[in-house]
Scaffold this active site. Structure first.
Site: not given
Ligand SMILES: Cc1cc2nc3c(=O)[nH]c(=O)nc-3n(C[C@H](O)[C@H](O)[C@H](O)COP(=O)(O)OP(=O)(O)OC[C@H]3O[C@@H](n4cnc5c(N)ncnc54)[C@H](O)[C@@H]3O)c2cc1C
Length: 382
Positions: A340-341, A364-365
């Site tokens: 709850g709150g 990680e994807g």
């Molecule tokens: C706290 C944090 C730690 C991280 N650590 C690391 C790290 O150590 N090393 C590193 O390299 N990266 C790191 N990342 C990056 C992270 O892996 C990316 O943010 C992530 O892969 C998504 O990329 P983007 O943010 O550019 O989103 P985008 O790729 O721009 O995606 C935006 C949205 O569109 C969707 N989308 C994109 N393409 C498609 C498609 N073909 N089909 C359907 N939907 C799609 C995505 O699923 C998402 O919902 C980190 C991110 C955060 C927030």
């Protein structure tokens, strides 16, 4: 088929749980508030052998598997995800161990388990997130060096790391896009390297995240990971195969930690003259959470076990990672609701857990990318 954990695995889980329960609770809220990496905690975890347990004994680790690494991650995240991410101080060592030269392994792996160095892996760029093949950070060859120019975004440990494995374009001329990349180890004290810590994250705020700039950073050609050139993309895919299992374990751990807290709370809290636990709606919620968690855990362990057997299954790994993230978010949402709150304010762990869980669906994807991988394996190339 044998679902029994080995005695060693049971001991590791117990030790990890005791360490986390003994060390995390008193600092977790404060490090989250300050958005600060818990350095002393990381050192202690190194001393006790929790960091990099998959690193071979000759390079300073315990020579265990990624399944055991995942189990420790699960136990750590069960107590606190921000603190639990001290285990990511070895993120990228998998690449060094798998593909690095003997010299690289001897030089860069032991400091990670001895509490002397932190590393990370830089793949994501401002304009290349999910679409990693669009990465443009360029490593051009000049004599016996690579000179790196470009930017990376959201890099875990980016502002505290001693070295990073960096996904770079090394062969822009290669006909196949898949052969244009290399992974290069970059020491962060090299001229031209810049890191800017990102603050204001929703969750895992004790885990460091940074933007990185490479302004003509010169590294010796020996810093390329792997003997063969143009193998960076397949190396990074292998890193994802391992670390998606670890991320799945994070989702399982945070969900289990949420459920642990909910069990205590619903037994204690009384409304309408009876405990919340006595309402069937609560009981069903608890049963659903436990079911989701168990399903996610079994998938995670199976995916990790297969990686350790050398039978990497990207479909299963993506299933485990997707469901791990989904269960983490779903369960922490329900756990907050059951509080709850009181769940909505920072005095309770469940508020932090609710914020922390979301990252598993992003890094990680993203969950959409995991589904793409699953569908591709099901349908083949369309
Ligand atoms: C706290 C944090 C730690 C991280 N650590 C690391 C790290 O150590 N090393 C590193 O390299 N990266 C790191 N990342 C990056 C992270 O892996 C990316 O943010 C992530 O892969 C998504 O990329 P983007 O943010 O550019 O989103 P985008 O790729 O721009 O995606 C935006 C949205 O569109 C969707 N989308 C994109 N393409 C498609 C498609 N073909 N089909 C359907 N939907 C799609 C995505 O699923 C998402 O919902 C980190 C991110 C955060 C927030």
């Amino acid at each position: 088929m044998d679902f029994e954990l080995t005695n060693r695995q049971k001991q590791i889980c117990l030790a990890a749980r005791e360490f986390a329960q003994g060390e995390f609770p008193q600092i977790a809220r404060e490090y989250d508030r300050r958005e600060e990496f818990p350095r002393d905690l990381w050192r202690k975890a190194c001393e006790l052998g929790f960091i990099g347990i998959f690193i071979k004994k000759e390079y300073g680790g315990l020579g265990l598997g990624f399944l055991e690494h995942a189990m420790v991650m699960e136990e750590f995240w069960r107590v606190d995800p921000g603190c639990g991410n001290i285990l990511l101080t070895v993120f990228g060592s998998e690449l060094i161990q798998l593909y690095g030269s003997e010299e690289q392994k001897k030089k860069y792996l032991p400091p990670l388990t001895q509490g002397k160095a932190i590393m990370g892996t830089a793949i994501t760029e401002p304009d290349a997130g999910s679409d990693i093949l669009s990465a443009s950070t360029l490593a051009r060859r000049e004599g016996n060096s690579y000179v790196i120019q470009g930017a990376k975004q959201f890099i875990t440990n980016g502002s505290i790391a001693h070295y990073l494995t960096v996904f770079c374009v090394t062969h822009p001329e290669a006909e196949s896009r898949l052969k244009r990349f290399g992974v290069i180890l970059v020491e962060t004290d090299r001229p031209g390297f810049g890191a800017l810590k990102i603050t204001g994250k929703l969750g895992i705020r004790a885990s460091d995240t940074a933007e990185i700039r490479f302004s003509d950073v010169r590294v010796p050609k020996e810093n390329l990971i792997g003997e063969q050139e143009g193998e960076g993309f397949s190396q990074i895919m292998q890193l994802f195969n391992i670390n998606r299992v670890i991320a799945a374990a994070q989702g399982v751990g945070i969900a289990q930690g949420g459920l642990d807290r909910a069990i205590q709370y619903v037994k204690k809290r009384k409304q309408f003259g009876q405990s919340l636990a006595s309402f069937q709606a609560t009981q069903f919620k608890m049963a659903e959470m436990a079911t989701w968690i168990e399903a996610a855990r079994i998938l995670c362990y199976k995916a990790g076990w297969m990686v350790d057997q050398g039978r990497v299954d990207p479909k299963l790994i993506s299933i485990a990672k997707w469901i791990g993230g989904e269960v983490g978010v779903k369960v922490t949402n329900d756990v907050l609701q059951l509080h709850g709150g009181y769940g909505y304010i920072a005095d309770y762990d469940v508020e932090r857990f609710y914020r922390d869980a979301k990252i598993v669906e992003i890094y990680e994807g993203t969950k959409e990318i995991e589904k793409n991988t699953i569908a591709r394996e099901l349908l083949g190339k369309i």
